[in-house]
Motif scaffolding. Structure first.
Motif, mmCIF file in Angstrom:
data_model
loop_
_atom_site.group_PDB
_atom_site.id
_atom_site.type_symbol
_atom_site.label_atom_id
_atom_site.label_comp_id
_atom_site.label_asym_id
_atom_site.label_seq_id
_atom_site.Cartn_x
_atom_site.Cartn_y
_atom_site.Cartn_z
ATOM 1 N N HIS A 1 0.791 -1.230 0.000
ATOM 2 C CA HIS A 1 0.000 0.000 0.000
ATOM 3 C C HIS A 1 0.827 1.286 0.000
ATOM 4 C CE1 HIS A 1 -0.019 -0.969 4.446
ATOM 5 N NE2 HIS A 1 0.468 0.249 4.449
ATOM 6 N N ASN A 2 0.279 2.274 -0.649
ATOM 7 C CA ASN A 2 0.889 3.602 -0.717
ATOM 8 C C ASN A 2 -0.230 4.587 -0.388
ATOM 9 O OD1 ASN A 2 1.775 6.142 -1.532
ATOM 10 N ND2 ASN A 2 2.838 5.384 -3.357
ATOM 11 N N GLU B 1 2.061 -3.018 8.344
ATOM 12 C CA GLU B 1 1.225 -4.016 7.681
ATOM 13 C C GLU B 1 -0.253 -3.902 7.980
ATOM 14 O OE1 GLU B 1 2.307 -8.111 7.946
ATOM 15 O OE2 GLU B 1 4.376 -7.646 7.362
ATOM 16 N N THR B 2 -0.581 -3.582 9.246
ATOM 17 C CA THR B 2 -1.984 -3.605 9.645
ATOM 18 C C THR B 2 -2.304 -2.251 10.236
ATOM 19 O OG1 THR B 2 -1.698 -5.910 10.178
ATOM 20 C CG2 THR B 2 -3.674 -4.866 11.021
ATOM 21 N N HIS C 1 -4.028 9.680 14.803
ATOM 22 C CA HIS C 1 -5.120 9.241 13.924
ATOM 23 C C HIS C 1 -4.751 8.021 13.098
ATOM 24 C CE1 HIS C 1 -6.564 13.129 15.165
ATOM 25 N NE2 HIS C 1 -7.720 12.899 14.583
ATOM 26 N N VAL C 2 -3.574 7.458 13.398
ATOM 27 C CA VAL C 2 -3.163 6.249 12.677
ATOM 28 C C VAL C 2 -3.189 5.094 13.676
ATOM 29 C CG1 VAL C 2 -1.326 5.181 11.319
ATOM 30 C CG2 VAL C 2 -1.730 7.653 11.132
ATOM 31 N N LEU C 3 -4.209 4.269 13.582
ATOM 32 C CA LEU C 3 -4.400 3.165 14.526
ATOM 33 C C LEU C 3 -3.601 1.951 14.059
ATOM 34 C CD1 LEU C 3 -8.319 3.382 14.833
ATOM 35 C CD2 LEU C 3 -6.589 4.778 16.001
ATOM 36 N N LEU C 4 -2.907 1.315 14.998
ATOM 37 C CA LEU C 4 -2.063 0.173 14.616
ATOM 38 C C LEU C 4 -2.870 -1.121 14.676
ATOM 39 C CD1 LEU C 4 1.266 1.175 16.436
ATOM 40 C CD2 LEU C 4 0.382 1.890 14.212
ATOM 41 N N ASP C 5 -4.035 -1.095 14.100
ATOM 42 C CA ASP C 5 -4.908 -2.262 14.045
ATOM 43 C C ASP C 5 -5.839 -2.027 12.857
ATOM 44 O OD1 ASP C 5 -6.194 -4.605 14.620
ATOM 45 O OD2 ASP C 5 -6.917 -3.985 16.607
ATOM 46 N N TYR C 6 -6.501 -3.082 12.429
ATOM 47 C CA TYR C 6 -7.368 -2.947 11.275
ATOM 48 C C TYR C 6 -8.830 -2.821 11.712
ATOM 49 C CZ TYR C 6 -9.531 -3.976 6.782
ATOM 50 O OH TYR C 6 -10.279 -3.896 5.644
ATOM 51 N N ILE D 1 -4.877 -2.308 5.228
ATOM 52 C CA ILE D 1 -5.121 -0.891 5.511
ATOM 53 C C ILE D 1 -6.601 -0.563 5.356
ATOM 54 C CG2 ILE D 1 -4.496 -0.150 3.148
ATOM 55 C CD1 ILE D 1 -3.315 2.423 4.511
ATOM 56 N N SER D 2 -7.088 0.215 6.308
ATOM 57 C CA SER D 2 -8.467 0.674 6.247
ATOM 58 C C SER D 2 -8.436 2.189 6.426
ATOM 59 C CB SER D 2 -9.273 0.018 7.374
ATOM 60 O OG SER D 2 -10.562 0.613 7.439
ATOM 61 N N ILE D 3 -9.240 2.889 5.656
ATOM 62 C CA ILE D 3 -9.297 4.350 5.762
ATOM 63 C C ILE D 3 -10.740 4.741 6.069
ATOM 64 C CG2 ILE D 3 -8.844 6.542 4.583
ATOM 65 C CD1 ILE D 3 -6.842 4.999 2.799
ATOM 66 N N LEU D 4 -10.930 5.405 7.200
ATOM 67 C CA LEU D 4 -12.266 5.793 7.647
ATOM 68 C C LEU D 4 -12.286 7.292 7.873
ATOM 69 C CD1 LEU D 4 -12.642 3.103 10.487
ATOM 70 C CD2 LEU D 4 -13.458 2.883 8.129
#
Ligand SMILES: *[C@@H]1O[C@H](CO)[C@@H](O)[C@H](O)[C@H]1NC(C)=O
Ligand SMILES: *[C@@H]1O[C@H](CO)[C@@H](O)[C@H](O)[C@H]1NC(C)=O
Ligand SMILES: *[C@@H]1O[C@H](CO)[C@@H](O)[C@H](O)[C@H]1NC(C)=O
Ligand SMILES: *[C@@H]1O[C@H](CO)[C@@H](O)[C@H](O)[C@H]1NC(C)=O
Length: 286
Positions: A24-25, A56-57, A87-92, A161-164
């Motif tokens: 991912h980028n 990774e996640t 705002h960058v959570l280390l989980d999915y 990666i998830s973007i919310l």
């Protein structure tokens, strides 16, 4: 000086970095969503994009351009970086998982927690399933309000990666005045010594260039430090014979006034300006 250029330089950065291994980028993904162009530009400016790409996640909680403008007009870049790293959570977390949190509330760690500047729960985010299907976000510090809420899903690449999108920035108590992650309490000579660059570290101290390095830390600094072995190699000039001015510009040549994790360095093709670019001897890294 020429011989010095032939030294086998040990590339050493002041922050722990991992080479990008994932597909991912984040910059490229967000380019498809103009509503988050300000957020995206700040991920690049703060180099958080490189850190996101090496993980990774991950879940990025994004803010639209309006919410970002309110934030960035009030705070310097180092504070914006602290806030965005929260705002960058280390989980999915995809929308389904958000609505299925066990007991309806959880604390999750963030990139801010990894900076070493987040005592206690400061680098954690509280995610709580509120009534009516609403999901609230807030600082994990007890007593914090959950005044940010989930608005919509932007993109998911399971389970990488998830973007919310969320409605408002999550502000932890004290984060607005916290030091920049890369600049506080970094002991440059201590780090260099640990990395096997004692000779270089002692030259930095004796020449006074250490102060220049330290003052450049606010904006981030990458040091290209020759190892002790490199100093012993044949053909290396006797540094004690150089004048103080020559030592200074040589040492300044070995730092770049910017934070360049390996991922950034590998993709940089333009000349990199160094601390010596404006000094007596001009050196641009290419
Ligand atoms: C997720 O990341 C792994 C490496 O950790 C990679 O092999 C895989 O291709 C990625 N999945 C997607 C859909 O990009
Ligand atoms: C990520 O995407 C951006 C924009 O498309 C591009 O400029 C950058 O080089 C990419 N980074 C990597 C590591 O591929
Ligand atoms: C999250 O915050 C709410 C509201 O302050 C609180 O009731 C809840 O206990 C917190 N969750 C956790 C896991 O601490
Ligand atoms: C930095 O580390 C060096 C070597 O470990 C030590 O001698 C020095 O006192 C430290 N400086 C500070 C300001 O902690």
């Amino acid at each position: 000086m020429g011989a010095f250029h032939r030294l086998n330089l040990l590339h050493f950065t002041l922050s722990l970095v991992v080479i990008a291994v994932n597909g991912h980028n984040i910059t490229a993904i967000l380019e498809g969503f103009p509503d988050y162009s300000v957020y995206n530009s700040f991920l690049t400016q703060t180099k958080l994009a490189d850190e996101i790409n090496t993980r990774e996640t991950i879940t990025c909680l994004v803010l639209n351009n309006g919410a970002m403008a309110a934030l960035t007009s009030k705070h310097p870049l180092s504070v914006v970086k602290n806030i965005l790293s929260l705002h960058v959570l280390l989980d999915y977390y995809d929308p389904q998982k958000l609505h299925k949190i066990s007991d309806g509330t959880t604390l999750t760690t963030t990139l801010y927690q990894t900076t070493g500047n987040a005592p206690g729960n400061l680098g954690f985010v509280n995610i709580t399933d509120l009534q009516g299907g609403k999901v609230g976000f807030g600082s994990a510090i007890p007593g914090s309000k959950l005044d940010s809420s989930y608005t919509k899903s932007v993109k998911q690449i399971p389970y990488n990666i998830s973007i919310l999108e969320i409605s408002a920035p999550i502000i932890a108590p004290g984060i607005l005045t916290a030091p920049a992650p890369s600049s506080s309490g970094v002991n440059i000579t201590g780090l260099l010594e640990k990395a096997g660059c004692k000779t270089f570290a002692s030259l930095l101290t004796s020449s006074g260039v250490l102060k220049t390095y330290e003052s450049a830390l606010d904006k981030g600094l990458t040091v290209f430090a020759p190892s002790d072995e490199a100093f012993k190699a044949e053909g290396v000039p006797d540094l004690s014979k150089l004048t103080n001015a020559e030592q200074v510009s040589l040492l300044e040549y070995h730092a770049s006034p910017d934070y360049k994790p390996k991922g950034t360095l590998k993709t940089t093709k333009d000349p990199i300006s160094t601390l010596a670019t404006n000094g007596a001897g001009k050196y641009d890294l290419t």
